[in-house]
Scaffold this motif. Structure first.
Motif, PDB file in Angstrom:
ATOM      1  N   ALA A  42       0.846  -1.207   0.000  1.00 52.22           N
ATOM      2  CA  ALA A  42       0.000   0.000   0.000  1.00 52.22           C
ATOM      3  C   ALA A  42       0.872   1.244   0.000  1.00 52.22           C
ATOM      4  O   ALA A  42       0.740   2.142   0.825  1.00 52.22           O
ATOM      5  N   GLY A  43       1.835   1.275  -0.948  1.00 61.49           N
ATOM      6  CA  GLY A  43       2.526   2.515  -1.260  1.00 61.49           C
ATOM      7  C   GLY A  43       1.718   3.218  -2.353  1.00 61.49           C
ATOM      8  O   GLY A  43       0.568   2.854  -2.634  1.00 61.49           O
ATOM      9  N   ILE A  44       2.346   4.195  -2.980  1.00 59.58           N
ATOM     10  CA  ILE A  44       1.624   4.954  -4.009  1.00 59.58           C
ATOM     11  C   ILE A  44       1.198   4.038  -5.152  1.00 59.58           C
ATOM     12  O   ILE A  44       0.064   4.123  -5.649  1.00 59.58           O
ATOM     13  N   THR A  45       2.087   3.121  -5.560  1.00 57.24           N
ATOM     14  CA  THR A  45       1.747   2.247  -6.698  1.00 57.24           C
ATOM     15  C   THR A  45       0.547   1.368  -6.360  1.00 57.24           C
ATOM     16  O   THR A  45      -0.432   1.305  -7.124  1.00 57.24           O
ATOM     17  N   GLY A  46       0.612   0.688  -5.207  1.00 59.16           N
ATOM     18  CA  GLY A  46      -0.482  -0.211  -4.834  1.00 59.16           C
ATOM     19  C   GLY A  46      -1.772   0.539  -4.541  1.00 59.16           C
ATOM     20  O   GLY A  46      -2.859   0.098  -4.936  1.00 59.16           O
ATOM     21  N   ALA A  47      -1.657   1.677  -3.835  1.00 59.38           N
ATOM     22  CA  ALA A  47      -2.869   2.436  -3.493  1.00 59.38           C
ATOM     23  C   ALA A  47      -3.526   2.979  -4.754  1.00 59.38           C
ATOM     24  O   ALA A  47      -4.762   2.979  -4.883  1.00 59.38           O
ATOM     25  N   SER A  48      -2.701   3.424  -5.705  1.00 62.64           N
ATOM     26  CA  SER A  48      -3.269   3.913  -6.972  1.00 62.64           C
ATOM     27  C   SER A  48      -3.930   2.769  -7.737  1.00 62.64           C
ATOM     28  O   SER A  48      -5.036   2.933  -8.285  1.00 62.64           O
ATOM     29  N   ALA A  49      -3.286   1.599  -7.747  1.00 62.21           N
ATOM     30  CA  ALA A  49      -3.889   0.438  -8.436  1.00 62.21           C
ATOM     31  C   ALA A  49      -5.225   0.086  -7.793  1.00 62.21           C
ATOM     32  O   ALA A  49      -6.233  -0.127  -8.488  1.00 62.21           O
ATOM     33  N   ALA A  50      -5.249   0.047  -6.453  1.00 61.00           N
ATOM     34  CA  ALA A  50      -6.487  -0.318  -5.751  1.00 61.00           C
ATOM     35  C   ALA A  50      -7.577   0.705  -6.029  1.00 61.00           C
ATOM     36  O   ALA A  50      -8.748   0.339  -6.261  1.00 61.00           O
ATOM     37  N   LEU A  51      -7.206   1.970  -6.021  1.00 61.77           N
ATOM     38  CA  LEU A  51      -8.204   3.022  -6.275  1.00 61.77           C
ATOM     39  C   LEU A  51      -8.791   2.885  -7.681  1.00 61.77           C
ATOM     40  O   LEU A  51     -10.023   2.914  -7.865  1.00 61.77           O
ATOM     41  N   HIS A  52      -7.911   2.725  -8.678  1.00 63.22           N
ATOM     42  CA  HIS A  52      -8.417   2.661 -10.050  1.00 63.22           C
ATOM     43  C   HIS A  52      -9.250   1.404 -10.272  1.00 63.22           C
ATOM     44  O   HIS A  52     -10.261   1.440 -10.987  1.00 63.22           O
ATOM     45  N   LEU A  53      -8.849   0.291  -9.653  1.00 64.00           N
ATOM     46  CA  LEU A  53      -9.634  -0.944  -9.804  1.00 64.00           C
ATOM     47  C   LEU A  53     -10.986  -0.828  -9.113  1.00 64.00           C
ATOM     48  O   LEU A  53     -12.032  -1.189  -9.680  1.00 64.00           O
ATOM     49  N   ALA A  54     -10.969  -0.340  -7.873  1.00 61.08           N
ATOM     50  CA  ALA A  54     -12.228  -0.246  -7.120  1.00 61.08           C
ATOM     51  C   ALA A  54     -13.188   0.726  -7.809  1.00 61.08           C
ATOM     52  O   ALA A  54     -14.392   0.468  -7.900  1.00 61.08           O
ATOM     53  N   ALA A  55     -12.621   1.834  -8.325  1.00 64.28           N
ATOM     54  CA  ALA A  55     -13.480   2.810  -9.002  1.00 64.28           C
ATOM     55  C   ALA A  55     -14.119   2.203 -10.249  1.00 64.28           C
ATOM     56  O   ALA A  55     -15.203   2.619 -10.670  1.00 64.28           O
ATOM     57  N   ALA A  56     -13.430   1.201 -10.835  1.00 62.30           N
ATOM     58  CA  ALA A  56     -13.984   0.550 -12.041  1.00 62.30           C
ATOM     59  C   ALA A  56     -14.915  -0.607 -11.664  1.00 62.30           C
ATOM     60  O   ALA A  56     -15.392  -1.334 -12.536  1.00 62.30           O
ATOM     61  N   GLY A  57     -15.139  -0.817 -10.372  1.00 58.60           N
ATOM     62  CA  GLY A  57     -16.131  -1.810  -9.948  1.00 58.60           C
ATOM     63  C   GLY A  57     -15.559  -3.154  -9.516  1.00 58.60           C
ATOM     64  O   GLY A  57     -16.325  -4.069  -9.185  1.00 58.60           O
ATOM     65  N   ALA A  58     -14.239  -3.313  -9.507  1.00 60.92           N
ATOM     66  CA  ALA A  58     -13.658  -4.609  -9.098  1.00 60.92           C
ATOM     67  C   ALA A  58     -13.674  -4.733  -7.570  1.00 60.92           C
ATOM     68  O   ALA A  58     -13.619  -3.725  -6.859  1.00 60.92           O
ATOM     69  N   SER A  59     -13.733  -5.962  -7.078  1.00 62.44           N
ATOM     70  CA  SER A  59     -13.569  -6.142  -5.633  1.00 62.44           C
ATOM     71  C   SER A  59     -12.069  -6.322  -5.362  1.00 62.44           C
ATOM     72  O   SER A  59     -11.409  -7.136  -6.013  1.00 62.44           O
ATOM     73  N   VAL A  60     -11.565  -5.527  -4.422  1.00 61.99           N
ATOM     74  CA  VAL A  60     -10.112  -5.406  -4.240  1.00 61.99           C
ATOM     75  C   VAL A  60      -9.753  -5.547  -2.766  1.00 61.99           C
ATOM     76  O   VAL A  60     -10.429  -4.992  -1.902  1.00 61.99           O
ATOM     77  N   TYR A 193      -0.319  12.241   0.735  1.00 56.85           N
ATOM     78  CA  TYR A 193      -0.831  11.871  -0.601  1.00 56.85           C
ATOM     79  C   TYR A 193      -1.181  10.389  -0.670  1.00 56.85           C
ATOM     80  O   TYR A 193      -2.276  10.017  -1.095  1.00 56.85           O
ATOM     81  N   VAL A 194      -0.263   9.524  -0.205  1.00 51.26           N
ATOM     82  CA  VAL A 194      -0.547   8.079  -0.312  1.00 51.26           C
ATOM     83  C   VAL A 194      -1.690   7.691   0.632  1.00 51.26           C
ATOM     84  O   VAL A 194      -2.537   6.853   0.295  1.00 51.26           O
ATOM     85  N   ARG A 195      -1.756   8.342   1.779  1.00 46.48           N
ATOM     86  CA  ARG A 195      -2.898   8.077   2.669  1.00 46.48           C
ATOM     87  C   ARG A 195      -4.209   8.475   1.994  1.00 46.48           C
ATOM     88  O   ARG A 195      -5.230   7.787   2.119  1.00 46.48           O
ATOM     89  N   GLY A 196      -4.176   9.593   1.288  1.00 50.95           N
ATOM     90  CA  GLY A 196      -5.386  10.047   0.593  1.00 50.95           C
ATOM     91  C   GLY A 196      -5.799   9.084  -0.514  1.00 50.95           C
ATOM     92  O   GLY A 196      -6.986   8.815  -0.702  1.00 50.95           O
ATOM     93  N   LEU A 197      -4.796   8.555  -1.245  1.00 53.24           N
ATOM     94  CA  LEU A 197      -5.120   7.568  -2.293  1.00 53.24           C
ATOM     95  C   LEU A 197      -5.780   6.339  -1.663  1.00 53.24           C
ATOM     96  O   LEU A 197      -6.758   5.801  -2.185  1.00 53.24           O
ATOM     97  N   ALA A 198      -5.209   5.883  -0.518  1.00 54.18           N
ATOM     98  CA  ALA A 198      -5.758   4.682   0.135  1.00 54.18           C
ATOM     99  C   ALA A 198      -7.161   4.971   0.669  1.00 54.18           C
ATOM    100  O   ALA A 198      -8.074   4.132   0.539  1.00 54.18           O
ATOM    101  N   ARG A 199      -7.334   6.153   1.245  1.00 55.37           N
ATOM    102  CA  ARG A 199      -8.677   6.524   1.744  1.00 55.37           C
ATOM    103  C   ARG A 199      -9.689   6.532   0.588  1.00 55.37           C
ATOM    104  O   ARG A 199     -10.814   6.029   0.703  1.00 55.37           O
ATOM    105  N   ALA A 200      -9.267   7.073  -0.557  1.00 56.78           N
ATOM    106  CA  ALA A 200     -10.179   7.120  -1.714  1.00 56.78           C
ATOM    107  C   ALA A 200     -10.456   5.707  -2.228  1.00 56.78           C
ATOM    108  O   ALA A 200     -11.587   5.405  -2.652  1.00 56.78           O
ATOM    109  N   ALA A 201      -9.438   4.828  -2.185  1.00 58.79           N
ATOM    110  CA  ALA A 201      -9.657   3.443  -2.639  1.00 58.79           C
ATOM    111  C   ALA A 201     -10.694   2.759  -1.743  1.00 58.79           C
ATOM    112  O   ALA A 201     -11.600   2.062  -2.232  1.00 58.79           O
ATOM    113  N   VAL A 202     -10.580   2.988  -0.431  1.00 59.96           N
ATOM    114  CA  VAL A 202     -11.542   2.387   0.512  1.00 59.96           C
ATOM    115  C   VAL A 202     -12.943   2.969   0.256  1.00 59.96           C
ATOM    116  O   VAL A 202     -13.941   2.234   0.217  1.00 59.96           O
ATOM    117  N   ALA A 203     -12.996   4.278   0.022  1.00 55.73           N
ATOM    118  CA  ALA A 203     -14.309   4.897  -0.251  1.00 55.73           C
ATOM    119  C   ALA A 203     -14.929   4.318  -1.515  1.00 55.73           C
ATOM    120  O   ALA A 203     -16.154   4.219  -1.638  1.00 55.73           O
TER     121      ALA A 203
END
Ligand code: FAD
Length: 445
Positions: A42-60, A193-203
């Motif tokens: 859950a660094g920037i790379t992983g948090a960004s991947a999780a955010l983009h996947l979750a936003a596209a509807g995948a379960s992550v 920034y990375v915390r915000g990406l992770a928070r957005a991925a969870v949201a």
């Protein structure tokens, strides 16, 4: 390599942890869980991947051995640079015109990508978009900035080049020969920034598990099994974004990245009269030394300084050197002191290009951000998410396993330590030489 103890979540820099986004809370994974995609790291790379996947509807499921941002992401200097470590002509020569242009273009777009995510998800990370300043500490450094300016001019981007007097005004001090302004660059609090990406991925629906170290990844019929100490995840695809720990999870990729330690220090919040004039326009300054050399002003009036120091081991960076630089650059700071110091690890590839590989179908691995991961890691995470969603390899801007130098040789770490020591001597010699009375030149602080 074991995760060094001083890189636990407890050692994240208070300078970053105390402001902006609060730490997201992810409970350790226990028992069995299922997901479309497990994202490891859950660094920037992983948090960004999780955010983009979750936003596209995948379960992550987003997993981290420690906490969000505990790796390089939460400890970085804080500048988002719109280009790679190597100049465009070299990138094209190394990767070929088509692949090279795709990567150069992706890097040029990272400030817009980061700024867009910060704005869309209201990430409180002290984002500053006044640009970056790169200063020439020697004649060779000035020549390099001229080349960089020409290279971008050929691409239709005009980067203002300042002479010595203008550079001193823009920086608020120093005796640099020249400076290049990079108006596209950003600076930010990387941990926030990375915390915000992770928070957005969870949201967006991702499940976050901290203190959840992955111990093994194995294929199973129809998908993958990701093992943790107290649990496992059954999933269709796996994304590995674990920075310098790549070889610990995937031994076949052991020599793909070299872990290099980089050191930072920060002052306490300084009174306005002391700070007055220091970096008045651009918040972040880097000079053309071979070793990292940043000085950055935060929104709450601290100065973050990259220190020289050992690239391995546990000794701290050279605080007296950092303080001397700061004081030489900004004489008003003669009484300033550092309030804290920290370090982190960069995952360097031999050719300094990041990679996106799929060694086995369904196992996607991003690595080798080589010290440019705040922006490029965000883009790499998005590319990993797209690949996990079925976008073909040809459509990603990141090179695969191929390239001029794919893996390090055994003993590379020792060679890198020797190189770093000699780079430090060369940097100092160049600065001294160009400042000598017989030289018409000027140098940095
Ligand atoms: C001091 C310093 C200054 C820097 N300055 C800049 C800068 O100004 N600009 C810039 O662009 N880049 C900078 N960088 C580089 C940048 O920080 C990195 O490139 C980027 O953060 C890498 O992000 P990542 O997500 O790929 O890896 P990391 O942030 O390292 O994240 C990897 C995560 O994986 C987790 N992990 C590892 N193993 C496991 C496992 N087995 N199971 C579960 N989780 C695991 C770790 O705990 C970690 O949180 C700097 C780096 C450092 C150290």
């Amino acid at each position: 390599m074991a995760w060094p103890r001083d890189l636990s979540a407890a050692s994240l820099p208070p300078t970053y942890a105390a402001s902006g986004e609060p730490a997201p809370t992810g409970t350790p994974l226990r028992g069995e869980a299922a997901a479309d995609v497990a994202v490891i790291g859950a660094g920037i790379t992983g948090a960004s991947a999780a955010l983009h996947l979750a936003a596209a509807g995948a379960s992550v499921r987003l997993l981290d051995a420690e906490a969000v941002g505990a790796g390089g992401s939460g400890r970085a200097f804080g500048q988002v640079v719109p280009y790679l470590r190597r100049e465009p002509a070299r990138v094209l020569a190394d990767l070929g015109t088509e692949a090279g242009e795709r990567l150069i273009d992706a890097a040029a777009r990272v400030p817009a990508l980061v700024a867009g995510l910060v704005s869309r998800h209201a990430i409180a990370c002290d984002l500053d978009s006044h640009g970056l300043i790169f200063a020439a500490h020697s004649a060779a450094g000035a020549a390099m900035l001229h080349r960089r300016r020409r290279a971008w001019a050929e691409r239709g981007i005009d980067l203002p080049l300042l002479d010595a007097g203008e550079a001193a005004v823009a920086i608020g001090g120093g005796r640099y020969r020249a400076a290049l302004i990079e108006p596209r660059g950003l600076s930010l609090n990387p941990l926030a920034y990375v915390r915000g990406l992770a928070r957005a991925a969870v949201a967006a629906g991702a499940r976050l598990h901290e203190r959840s170290r992955v111990t093994a990844i194995a294929r199973r019929s129809g998908g993958w099994q990701v093992d943790l100490r107290d649990g496992r995840i059954l999933c269709d695809r796996v994304i590995v974004a674990c920075g310098i720990e790549l070889g610990a999870i995937l031994p076949a990729l052991r020599l793909r990245v070299l872990p290099l330690r980089v050191h930072e220090a920060a002052t306490a919040c300084l009174p306005p009269d002391m700070l007055a004039g220091a970096l008045p326009r651009q918040r972040a300054l880097t000079d053309t030394r071979r070793l990292p050399s940043g000085i950055r002003r935060t929104g709450d009036g601290r100065l973050v300084v990259t220190l020289p120091g050992p690239i391995a081991g546990s000794r701290v960076g050279d605080l007296p050197d950092g303080l001397a630089r700061l004081r030489a650059l900004f004489p008003r700071l003669k009484d300033a002191a550092f309030a804290e110091t920290w370090s982190g690890w960069v995952d360097l590839t031999p050719d300094q290009y990041p990679r996106l590989v799929e060694p086995i179908p369904g196992l996607l691995v991003g690595y080798g951000l080589s010290g440019r991961g705040l922006g490029l890691g965000t883009a790499l995470g998005r590319a990993l998410a797209e690949r996990a969603a079925g976008v073909p390899a040809d459509d990603t801007p990141f090179p695969g396993a191929d390239g001029p130098a794919r893996r390090w040789f055994p003993g590379a770490r020792l060679a890198a330590a020797v190189a770093a020591a000699s780079f430090r001597r060369i940097d100092a010699w160049q600065a001294r030489r160009d400042a000598s009375p017989s030289s018409p030149g000027r140098n940095g602080p």
